[in-house]
Design a protein around this motif. Structure first.
Motif, PDB file in Angstrom:
ATOM      1  N   SER A  74       0.810  -1.221   0.000  1.00 15.53           N
ATOM      2  CA  SER A  74       0.000   0.000   0.000  1.00 15.53           C
ATOM      3  C   SER A  74       0.846   1.275   0.000  1.00 15.53           C
ATOM      4  CB  SER A  74      -0.915  -0.003   1.234  1.00 15.53           C
ATOM      5  OG  SER A  74      -0.148  -0.096   2.433  1.00 15.53           O
ATOM      6  N   HIS A  75       2.128   1.182  -0.327  1.00 13.42           N
ATOM      7  CA  HIS A  75       3.019   2.337  -0.279  1.00 13.42           C
ATOM      8  C   HIS A  75       2.551   3.423  -1.241  1.00 13.42           C
ATOM      9  CE1 HIS A  75       6.716   4.708  -0.448  1.00 13.42           C
ATOM     10  NE2 HIS A  75       7.104   4.066   0.651  1.00 13.42           N
ATOM     11  N   GLU A  76       2.678   4.669  -0.815  1.00 13.35           N
ATOM     12  CA  GLU A  76       2.182   5.801  -1.596  1.00 13.35           C
ATOM     13  C   GLU A  76       2.898   5.972  -2.931  1.00 13.35           C
ATOM     14  OE1 GLU A  76       5.004   9.118   0.701  1.00 13.35           O
ATOM     15  OE2 GLU A  76       2.818   9.225   0.852  1.00 13.35           O
ATOM     16  N   ASP A  77       4.071   5.397  -3.092  1.00 12.04           N
ATOM     17  CA  ASP A  77       4.789   5.520  -4.355  1.00 12.04           C
ATOM     18  C   ASP A  77       4.226   4.611  -5.446  1.00 12.04           C
ATOM     19  OD1 ASP A  77       6.398   7.452  -3.320  1.00 12.04           O
ATOM     20  OD2 ASP A  77       8.179   6.195  -3.094  1.00 12.04           O
ATOM     21  N   PHE A  78       3.273   3.755  -5.077  1.00 16.85           N
ATOM     22  CA  PHE A  78       2.588   2.909  -6.053  1.00 16.85           C
ATOM     23  C   PHE A  78       1.139   3.373  -6.151  1.00 16.85           C
ATOM     24  CE2 PHE A  78       6.050   0.337  -4.364  1.00 16.85           C
ATOM     25  CZ  PHE A  78       6.643  -0.136  -5.530  1.00 16.85           C
ATOM     26  N   PRO A  79       0.805   4.210  -7.131  1.00 14.43           N
ATOM     27  CA  PRO A  79      -0.540   4.786  -7.206  1.00 14.43           C
ATOM     28  C   PRO A  79      -1.646   3.751  -7.384  1.00 14.43           C
ATOM     29  CG  PRO A  79       0.725   5.292  -9.182  1.00 14.43           C
ATOM     30  CD  PRO A  79       1.687   4.715  -8.201  1.00 14.43           C
ATOM     31  N   GLU A  80      -1.318   2.569  -7.894  1.00 19.06           N
ATOM     32  CA  GLU A  80      -2.313   1.498  -8.041  1.00 19.06           C
ATOM     33  C   GLU A  80      -2.002   0.327  -7.108  1.00 19.06           C
ATOM     34  OE1 GLU A  80      -2.531   0.454 -12.159  1.00 19.06           O
ATOM     35  OE2 GLU A  80      -2.960   2.517 -12.793  1.00 19.06           O
ATOM     36  N   GLU A  81      -1.248   0.618  -6.040  1.00 17.11           N
ATOM     37  CA  GLU A  81      -0.734  -0.392  -5.125  1.00 17.11           C
ATOM     38  C   GLU A  81       0.199  -1.348  -5.883  1.00 17.11           C
ATOM     39  OE1 GLU A  81      -3.841  -2.218  -2.821  1.00 17.11           O
ATOM     40  OE2 GLU A  81      -4.022  -0.427  -1.560  1.00 17.11           O
ATOM     41  N   THR A  82       0.755  -2.321  -5.182  1.00 15.05           N
ATOM     42  CA  THR A  82       1.678  -3.257  -5.819  1.00 15.05           C
ATOM     43  C   THR A  82       1.594  -4.616  -5.145  1.00 15.05           C
ATOM     44  OG1 THR A  82       3.976  -3.528  -6.576  1.00 15.05           O
ATOM     45  CG2 THR A  82       3.671  -2.754  -4.322  1.00 15.05           C
ATOM     46  N   ASN A  83       2.153  -5.619  -5.794  1.00 15.25           N
ATOM     47  CA  ASN A  83       2.333  -6.934  -5.198  1.00 15.25           C
ATOM     48  C   ASN A  83       3.707  -6.960  -4.549  1.00 15.25           C
ATOM     49  OD1 ASN A  83      -0.126  -8.382  -6.401  1.00 15.25           O
ATOM     50  ND2 ASN A  83       0.876  -7.551  -8.220  1.00 15.25           N
ATOM     51  N   ALA A  84       3.773  -7.359  -3.296  1.00 13.02           N
ATOM     52  CA  ALA A  84       5.030  -7.355  -2.554  1.00 13.02           C
ATOM     53  C   ALA A  84       5.586  -8.773  -2.475  1.00 13.02           C
ATOM     54  CB  ALA A  84       4.818  -6.801  -1.154  1.00 13.02           C
ATOM     55  N   GLY A  85       6.807  -8.963  -3.020  1.00 16.57           N
ATOM     56  CA  GLY A  85       7.434 -10.273  -3.015  1.00 16.57           C
ATOM     57  C   GLY A  85       8.680 -10.289  -2.153  1.00 16.57           C
TER      58      GLY A  85
END
Length: 269
Positions: free
Chosen positions: A176-187
């Motif tokens: 949910s980091h703000e640098d990902f405007p569409e959120e991201t998958n965290a691996g």
């Protein structure tokens, strides 16, 4: 169905007419009040002349996803199982891209996932320049992560042990980091040796899953770019193993892995 434990409800919308609302997706995905799954996949007629099918992917929270490697494998087996095609190699639309799926022996499927994208605007990721890895502050820690798109955004962090208890907290913070405007998958990537890694993935709109095909591809691409891995890597996830090939540069990422049909049924919405 499931692919290495990443489970799906597959719905044929070619032989039946159906329109699902986000609340319908959430009900189907609910593991107590519905069928239960990580994602709902819809089989649709193609929109492009070179494609055999189109498929759409919905996360458990009702949001639409752009890509799903495990789902693509299950898709290929599903359309054969339902006698929607006689093909063993097929081209399918997933979002705005095309993927080639090849059925192998023992219900395994190879997926041509296309070439990874590294330009921040294409991911999307709020950075001005492209780099092999980036500094990211999350959950009070400064991390070095690889960021790329495999049709959906991924941020990959190398760790010493994927069983580290702090990864759930970090996964949510990165996702949910703000640098990902569409959120991201965290691996979270643990390198065993140059041909073997372990991986945990926290998917946007879902949470941690037993396997993530696009996440496995992203992890291997990141590891290859950093010089840690060879061009053929076995990725060990909680639910099973995937085999990833990437020659580098602009070449496609190939993923091979298992598929399984759990059960079939009907639901009234």
């Amino acid at each position: 169905m499931h692919g290495a434990g990443n489970d799906f409800v597959m719905i044929d919308t070619i032989s039946q007419r159906i329109k699902l609302r986000p609340r319908d997706i959430r009900r189907i995905a609910d593991r107590r009040r519905g069928v239960g799954c990580d994602q709902v996949l819809l089989v649709e007629p193609p929109g492009q002349p070179e494609a055999d099918f189109r498929y759409r992917i919905f996360n458990a929270d009702g949001s639409e996803a752009g890509q799903c490697g495990n789902g693509a494998r299950c898709f290929a087996r599903f359309v054969r199982h339902r006698r929607l095609t006689h093909l063993t190699t097929m081209v399918v639309e997933a979002g705005s891209s095309l993927m080639t799926l090849r059925l192998r022996e023992n219900h395994e499927v190879e997926v041509d996932m296309g070439a990874p994208l590294f330009t921040p605007a294409d991911i999307p990721f709020r950075r001005a320049e492209t780099a092999p890895e980036y500094e990211l502050t999350a959950a009070g820690e400064t991390l070095r992560v690889g960021v790329l798109s495999m049709g959906n955004p991924h941020a990959v962090l190398r760790v010493n042990d994927v069983n580290d208890g702090s990864l759930e907290r970090l996964g949510e913070a990165i996702r949910s980091h703000e640098d990902f405007p569409e959120e991201t998958n965290a691996g979270f990537l643990e390198v065993v040796d140059r041909t073997h890694v372990r991986l945990r993935v926290f998917e946007r709109g879902v949470g941690e899953t037993e396997a993530c095909g696009s996440g496995a591809c992203a992890a291997v691409v990141y590891g290859r770019r950093m010089g840690w891995l060879d061009d053929r890597v076995t990725v060990e996830l909680t639910g099973g193993k995937l085999h990833i090939q990437w020659q580098g540069d602009d070449s496609s990422v190939l993923m091979t892995g298992p598929t399984a049909i759990s059960f079939e049924g009907t639901i009234r919405l």
